[in-house]
Structure formats: C-alpha cells, structure tokens
Scaffold this motif. Structure first.
Motif, PDB file in Angstrom:
ATOM      1  N   GLN A 126       0.822  -1.208   0.000  1.00  0.00           N
ATOM      2  CA  GLN A 126       0.000   0.000   0.000  1.00  0.00           C
ATOM      3  C   GLN A 126       0.857   1.259   0.000  1.00  0.00           C
ATOM      4  OE1 GLN A 126      -3.273  -0.070  -0.626  1.00  0.00           O
ATOM      5  NE2 GLN A 126      -2.956  -2.267  -0.763  1.00  0.00           N
ATOM      6  N   ALA A 127       2.016   1.217   0.650  1.00  0.00           N
ATOM      7  CA  ALA A 127       2.923   2.369   0.626  1.00  0.00           C
ATOM      8  C   ALA A 127       3.409   2.622  -0.800  1.00  0.00           C
ATOM      9  CB  ALA A 127       4.104   2.140   1.571  1.00  0.00           C
ATOM     10  N   GLY A 128       3.782   1.555  -1.496  1.00  0.00           N
ATOM     11  CA  GLY A 128       4.209   1.703  -2.883  1.00  0.00           C
ATOM     12  C   GLY A 128       3.085   2.178  -3.784  1.00  0.00           C
ATOM     13  N   LEU A 129       1.895   1.634  -3.594  1.00  0.00           N
ATOM     14  CA  LEU A 129       0.746   2.052  -4.395  1.00  0.00           C
ATOM     15  C   LEU A 129       0.340   3.486  -4.088  1.00  0.00           C
ATOM     16  CD1 LEU A 129      -1.409  -1.198  -4.274  1.00  0.00           C
ATOM     17  CD2 LEU A 129      -0.116  -0.297  -6.219  1.00  0.00           C
ATOM     18  N   PHE A 130       0.498   3.894  -2.834  1.00  0.00           N
ATOM     19  CA  PHE A 130       0.206   5.275  -2.444  1.00  0.00           C
ATOM     20  C   PHE A 130       1.068   6.242  -3.262  1.00  0.00           C
ATOM     21  CE2 PHE A 130       1.185   8.987   0.213  1.00  0.00           C
ATOM     22  CZ  PHE A 130      -0.100   9.455   0.491  1.00  0.00           C
ATOM     23  N   ILE A 131       2.356   5.954  -3.350  1.00  0.00           N
ATOM     24  CA  ILE A 131       3.265   6.800  -4.133  1.00  0.00           C
ATOM     25  C   ILE A 131       2.851   6.792  -5.605  1.00  0.00           C
ATOM     26  CG2 ILE A 131       5.649   7.005  -4.953  1.00  0.00           C
ATOM     27  CD1 ILE A 131       6.452   5.936  -2.102  1.00  0.00           C
ATOM     28  N   SER A 132       2.528   5.615  -6.116  1.00  0.00           N
ATOM     29  CA  SER A 132       2.094   5.495  -7.508  1.00  0.00           C
ATOM     30  C   SER A 132       0.803   6.279  -7.760  1.00  0.00           C
ATOM     31  CB  SER A 132       1.884   4.017  -7.845  1.00  0.00           C
ATOM     32  OG  SER A 132       1.413   3.854  -9.143  1.00  0.00           O
ATOM     33  N   ASN A 133      -0.121   6.241  -6.817  1.00  0.00           N
ATOM     34  CA  ASN A 133      -1.386   6.958  -6.978  1.00  0.00           C
ATOM     35  C   ASN A 133      -1.200   8.469  -6.888  1.00  0.00           C
ATOM     36  OD1 ASN A 133      -3.008   4.671  -7.389  1.00  0.00           O
ATOM     37  ND2 ASN A 133      -2.995   4.261  -5.205  1.00  0.00           N
ATOM     38  N   LEU A 134      -0.315   8.927  -6.033  1.00  0.00           N
ATOM     39  CA  LEU A 134      -0.013  10.364  -6.000  1.00  0.00           C
ATOM     40  C   LEU A 134       0.611  10.803  -7.314  1.00  0.00           C
ATOM     41  CD1 LEU A 134       1.298  11.026  -2.384  1.00  0.00           C
ATOM     42  CD2 LEU A 134      -0.941  11.565  -3.360  1.00  0.00           C
ATOM     43  N   ARG A 135       1.479   9.971  -7.876  1.00  0.00           N
ATOM     44  CA  ARG A 135       2.053  10.263  -9.196  1.00  0.00           C
ATOM     45  C   ARG A 135       0.939  10.335 -10.241  1.00  0.00           C
ATOM     46  NH1 ARG A 135       4.009   7.065 -13.577  1.00  0.00           N
ATOM     47  NH2 ARG A 135       5.668   8.146 -14.691  1.00  0.00           N
ATOM     48  N   GLY A 136      -0.031   9.430 -10.151  1.00  0.00           N
ATOM     49  CA  GLY A 136      -1.161   9.450 -11.077  1.00  0.00           C
ATOM     50  C   GLY A 136      -1.956  10.737 -10.980  1.00  0.00           C
ATOM     51  N   VAL A 137      -2.179  11.222  -9.761  1.00  0.00           N
ATOM     52  CA  VAL A 137      -2.891  12.496  -9.575  1.00  0.00           C
ATOM     53  C   VAL A 137      -2.114  13.615 -10.254  1.00  0.00           C
ATOM     54  CG1 VAL A 137      -3.562  14.241  -7.877  1.00  0.00           C
ATOM     55  CG2 VAL A 137      -4.085  11.850  -7.451  1.00  0.00           C
ATOM     56  N   LEU A 138      -0.817  13.686 -10.001  1.00  0.00           N
ATOM     57  CA  LEU A 138       0.008  14.761 -10.558  1.00  0.00           C
ATOM     58  C   LEU A 138       0.104  14.678 -12.078  1.00  0.00           C
ATOM     59  CD1 LEU A 138       2.858  14.801  -7.896  1.00  0.00           C
ATOM     60  CD2 LEU A 138       0.967  16.430  -8.140  1.00  0.00           C
ATOM     61  N   LYS A 139       0.317  13.490 -12.615  1.00  0.00           N
ATOM     62  CA  LYS A 139       0.434  13.331 -14.066  1.00  0.00           C
ATOM     63  C   LYS A 139      -0.907  13.597 -14.749  1.00  0.00           C
ATOM     64  CE  LYS A 139       4.543  11.278 -15.047  1.00  0.00           C
ATOM     65  NZ  LYS A 139       5.365  11.924 -16.028  1.00  0.00           N
ATOM     66  N   ASN A 140      -1.996  13.222 -14.113  1.00  0.00           N
ATOM     67  CA  ASN A 140      -3.319  13.415 -14.686  1.00  0.00           C
ATOM     68  C   ASN A 140      -3.682  14.887 -14.739  1.00  0.00           C
ATOM     69  OD1 ASN A 140      -5.717  12.091 -15.751  1.00  0.00           O
ATOM     70  ND2 ASN A 140      -6.731  12.913 -13.951  1.00  0.00           N
ATOM     71  N   ASP A 141      -3.128  15.693 -13.841  1.00  0.00           N
ATOM     72  CA  ASP A 141      -3.413  17.126 -13.815  1.00  0.00           C
ATOM     73  C   ASP A 141      -2.585  17.900 -14.831  1.00  0.00           C
ATOM     74  OD1 ASP A 141      -5.370  16.924 -11.937  1.00  0.00           O
ATOM     75  OD2 ASP A 141      -4.084  17.454 -10.257  1.00  0.00           O
ATOM     76  N   ASP A 142      -1.592  17.264 -15.456  1.00  0.00           N
ATOM     77  CA  ASP A 142      -0.772  17.934 -16.479  1.00  0.00           C
ATOM     78  C   ASP A 142      -1.573  18.124 -17.753  1.00  0.00           C
ATOM     79  OD1 ASP A 142       1.345  17.936 -14.766  1.00  0.00           O
ATOM     80  OD2 ASP A 142       2.401  16.278 -15.717  1.00  0.00           O
ATOM     81  N   GLY A 143      -1.186  19.094 -18.529  1.00  0.00           N
ATOM     82  CA  GLY A 143      -1.768  19.261 -19.835  1.00  0.00           C
ATOM     83  C   GLY A 143      -2.907  20.270 -19.850  1.00  0.00           C
ATOM     84  N   PRO A 144      -3.569  20.401 -21.004  1.00  0.00           N
ATOM     85  CA  PRO A 144      -4.651  21.371 -21.152  1.00  0.00           C
ATOM     86  C   PRO A 144      -5.845  21.036 -20.283  1.00  0.00           C
ATOM     87  CG  PRO A 144      -4.420  20.041 -23.145  1.00  0.00           C
ATOM     88  CD  PRO A 144      -3.306  19.667 -22.222  1.00  0.00           C
TER      89      PRO A 144
END
Length: 85
Positions: free
Chosen positions: A61-79
């Motif tokens: 879950q610690a590893g997935l937590f980091i991965s999910n935070l990365r997903g939030v940040l990457k998903n917010d990129d772009g137009p």
C-alpha cells in the motif's frame, strides 16, 4: 474497537473497486477522483493491515500510495479540456 478495524476491509475493497472504475474513464476529472479514491483505499488498507500485522500488505500500500499520487500529478498535467485518448 477491534470489530470496527476488522470491518475496514469491506469499505477499503469497495473504494478500491470504485477507484479502478474511475481511473479507467476517458474523463480527466473522473480519473483524478479515481486516484484520490485509491489514496483513500491505501490509507484504509494500511489501518487494517497494521491491526492484523499484515506487513507485506502495508508495504504494498505504501508503494501504491506513491504510484497513486504520481497518477494524480500526471493526470493534472496538460490542457484543461479532456482528451479522447
């Protein structure tokens, strides 16, 4: 209190399934909600795992937590508009 902690696995499981559904959406807003649902499920799974001494689950879950935070940040990129792909 132990019964309440034991019961955490059910909302954690349900939130994880909802998160997976949302992350698969073409809508950026829904994907963002999905990643945040995953983060919530990570917290619930860690609470349950700590109580049951499920150390491997906590590590996962610690590893997935980091991965999910990365997903939030990457998903917010772009137009600001949703992309179809």
């Amino acid at each position: 209190m132990s019964g309440l902690i034991d019961a955490l696995q059910w909302p954690a499981m349900a939130i994880t399934l909802v998160a997976a559904w949302l992350v698969g959406s073409l809508s950026r807003r829904r994907r963002t909600w999905g990643f945040w649902c995953f983060v919530l499920s990570n917290v619930l799974w860690v609470a349950w795992g700590w109580h049951d001494h499920a150390w491997a689950l906590i590590g996962l879950q610690a590893g997935l937590f980091i991965s999910n935070l990365r997903g939030v940040l990457k998903n917010d990129d772009g137009p600001a508009t949703d992309r179809a792909a």
